[in-house]
Design a protein around this motif. Structure first.
Motif, PDB file in Angstrom:
ATOM      1  N   LEU A  18      62.245 -21.774  60.245  1.00 44.41           N
ATOM      2  CA  LEU A  18      63.839 -22.269  59.853  1.00 44.41           C
ATOM      3  C   LEU A  18      64.509 -22.146  59.245  1.00 44.41           C
ATOM      4  O   LEU A  18      63.776 -22.983  57.797  1.00 44.41           O
ATOM      5  CB  LEU A  18      63.395 -23.974  61.114  1.00 44.41           C
ATOM      6  N   LEU A  19      65.675 -22.047  59.048  1.00 45.26           N
ATOM      7  CA  LEU A  19      66.781 -22.594  57.279  1.00 45.26           C
ATOM      8  C   LEU A  19      67.091 -23.573  57.869  1.00 45.26           C
ATOM      9  O   LEU A  19      67.693 -22.726  58.338  1.00 45.26           O
ATOM     10  CB  LEU A  19      67.244 -21.064  56.956  1.00 45.26           C
ATOM     11  N   GLU A  20      67.499 -24.345  56.745  1.00 44.54           N
ATOM     12  CA  GLU A  20      68.416 -25.249  57.054  1.00 44.54           C
ATOM     13  C   GLU A  20      68.956 -25.305  55.541  1.00 44.54           C
ATOM     14  O   GLU A  20      68.333 -25.650  54.365  1.00 44.54           O
ATOM     15  CB  GLU A  20      67.487 -26.766  57.057  1.00 44.54           C
ATOM     16  N   LYS A 415      60.062 -18.492  44.274  1.00 40.77           N
ATOM     17  CA  LYS A 415      59.072 -19.481  45.213  1.00 40.77           C
ATOM     18  C   LYS A 415      58.389 -18.214  46.056  1.00 40.77           C
ATOM     19  O   LYS A 415      59.358 -16.594  46.256  1.00 40.77           O
ATOM     20  CB  LYS A 415      59.814 -20.042  45.961  1.00 40.77           C
ATOM     21  N   LEU A 416      57.795 -18.031  46.042  1.00 38.02           N
ATOM     22  CA  LEU A 416      56.919 -16.889  47.354  1.00 38.02           C
ATOM     23  C   LEU A 416      55.980 -17.716  48.303  1.00 38.02           C
ATOM     24  O   LEU A 416      55.222 -18.732  48.387  1.00 38.02           O
ATOM     25  CB  LEU A 416      55.458 -16.528  46.522  1.00 38.02           C
ATOM     26  N   PRO A 451      58.615 -28.748  55.762  1.00 35.83           N
ATOM     27  CA  PRO A 451      59.292 -28.645  54.878  1.00 35.83           C
ATOM     28  C   PRO A 451      59.735 -28.184  53.346  1.00 35.83           C
ATOM     29  O   PRO A 451      58.810 -28.890  52.656  1.00 35.83           O
ATOM     30  CB  PRO A 451      59.926 -30.045  55.357  1.00 35.83           C
ATOM     31  N   ILE A 452      59.747 -27.290  52.913  1.00 37.72           N
ATOM     32  CA  ILE A 452      60.150 -26.596  51.555  1.00 37.72           C
ATOM     33  C   ILE A 452      61.134 -26.777  50.927  1.00 37.72           C
ATOM     34  O   ILE A 452      61.833 -25.692  51.721  1.00 37.72           O
ATOM     35  CB  ILE A 452      58.929 -25.544  51.204  1.00 37.72           C
ATOM     36  N   ASP A 453      61.518 -27.327  50.004  1.00 36.52           N
ATOM     37  CA  ASP A 453      63.101 -27.029  49.499  1.00 36.52           C
ATOM     38  C   ASP A 453      62.725 -25.792  48.561  1.00 36.52           C
ATOM     39  O   ASP A 453      61.618 -25.590  47.904  1.00 36.52           O
ATOM     40  CB  ASP A 453      62.778 -28.543  48.761  1.00 36.52           C
TER      41      ASP A 453
END
Length: 455
Positions: A18-20, A415-416, A451-453
């Motif tokens: 999921l992208l938010e 970011k990976l 959640p990853i920003d």
């Protein structure tokens, strides 16, 4: 922009992410776990409220990437689903087959929640499928996001997904292959201006020999087929109905044309035939080797499947025959699993594995078994003494770990995010990237719902 892993555990399984961004929500893939049943096989869509997704994007039509799509669409009834046209058409065929499989499992295994969706529901869902060509950016409705698909070289229609927003970019590889297969051509992925890279790590524990060549593997397979033919035996090649069946069909045609294997019948399964019809339909319209070649017409060895009376019948054994039967991992209840139970006790026969097998699958148990050992292929089948010859060939549709690592090191993302791999696989990549990427890239292994920003 924030990323959440919707799989129930960090491994190969029910892929969905999921992208938010503000009120915008985009879902990447919606798979079903191949080793679980019932609701446990689904992703955990908990962080995605009902009817809030703006778009769903699908990389390719393998079960672990599309198997739960109708369930997700029921929760997101107004959401368009974007994919390439071949992926959409194959998705429809694969999901209709899933209804049949789940209906049978309900009766045979008393899984009361099955089927999780119906044929009627699938027919209605097609109105929300939107097809997009490779390398052609498009807007995601009601968002400030643009997306594009890029050939992943895995199976027909497979694509990596680029998402762009206000000068930032994320690229999700899905399943990828960076070298030519028999039909599929190597992936054609972007390498520049990628801030966040979400990458598969399937083969992280497999070290390919330094002297490997695909040509040599095919010749080794041909030698096994010749030896088995001379012994008056048959060869079973466990395959996935989608992708590997068609690759093996054309490979057998090549080997026969080159005089490396004798004239002998080639038999494939029912779902494999349905998917092959679609491969033939798109033979002139997809990026592939052997453009214009029609498998069902032009493979001379192929024997049309006999019509079975009364539905699900057994595949009949005949000597000096090649059986390319699904599933590739010999999952319980599949054609290859049931056929193997009547096949591997014959020392004249051979089983050739040509792709990935999960360590907990029946295929893996057979792959590592010793001659004379009793192998339990399914709970409802008695153990079978292994007498047949078992060989493995590196003809995987997934990139090697070195090829994926080389790609990541070329991209050098900020970011990976590593997904679609077991713990040991991801550990190998982490160790390599700690040396090659240093502090310029943040390496992440997303936990479930964490959640990853991103930016």
């Amino acid at each position: 922009m924030r990323f959440r892993n919707l799989t129930r555990r960090r491994e190969i399984g029910a892929n969905s992410y999921l992208l938010e961004s503000g009120k915008n929500r985009v879902v990447l893939d919606s798979g079903m776990h191949p080793k679980e049943v019932g609701f446990e096989a689904l992703p955990d869509f908990g962080p995605l409220p009902h009817d809030t997704a703006d778009s769903i994007l699908i990389t390719h039509a393998h079960h672990d990437h599309i198997g739960s799509l109708p369930v997700l669409m029921r929760k997101q009834p107004n959401t368009p689903v974007f994919m390439t046209e071949p992926t959409g058409e194959i998705t429809s065929a694969m999901l209709h087959n899933s209804v049949n499989v789940m209906t049978a499992q309900r009766e045979e295994q008393s899984i009361h929640e099955y089927p999780l969706f119906t044929h009627k529901e699938l027919d209605e869902n097609r109105a929300q499928y939107i097809y997009r060509d490779l390398d052609r950016p498009f807007e995601l409705p009601n968002t400030d996001l643009r997306a594009s698909f890029h050939d992943a070289g895995h199976i027909m229609g497979s694509a990596g997904i680029m998402i762009r927003q206000n000068g930032n970019s994320l690229f999700y590889t899905g399943d990828v292959n960076f070298e030519n297969q028999t039909i599929a051509r190597a992936a054609d992925f972007p390498t520049k201006d990628i801030d966040v890279l979400v990458v598969e790590t399937t083969r992280g524990t497999y070290a390919r020999p330094a002297d490997y060549s695909r040509k040599a593997e095919k010749e080794r397979l041909a030698a096994l087929i010749r030896d088995t033919y001379d012994a008056n035996g048959s060869v079973l090649i466990p395959v996935f109905a989608l992708g590997k069946t068609q690759e093996v069909m054309l490979m057998m045609h090549e080997l026969h044309e080159e005089g490396l294997i004798p004239e002998m019948p080639l038999r494939i399964g029912g779902l494999g035939t349905k998917v092959t019809v679609l491969y033939d339909h798109y033979t002139d319209r997809t990026r592939r080797n052997y453009q214009g070649f029609r498998l069902l017409e032009d493979v001379d060895m192929l024997v049309p499947p006999r019509r079975r009376r009364g539905g699900r019948g057994q595949v009949e054994y005949e000597p000096k025959t090649i059986y390319a039967l699904s599933s590739g991992m010999m999952t319980e209840g599949t054609t290859s699993n049931q056929f193997a139970a009547r096949f591997i006790d014959n020392p004249r026969n051979a089983v050739a594995f040509v792709g990935y097998t999960d360590p907990e699958s029946p295929g893996y148990r057979l792959r590592v078994a010793k001659s004379g050992e009793k192998v339990k292929l399914a709970p409802d089948l008695p153990p079978v003494e292994l007498q047949a010859r078992i060989e493995s060939f590196d003809l995987s549709a997934h990139a090697t770990r070195e090829q994926i690592a080389d790609y990541v090191e070329k991209v050098k993302p900020k970011k990976l995010l590593m997904v679609h791999g077991e713990e040991a696989s991801q550990a190998w990549f982490s160790a390599r990237f700690a040396e090659t990427l240093g502090k310029d890239t943040e390496i992440l292994r997303p936990n479930v719902h964490e959640p990853i920003d991103l930016w």
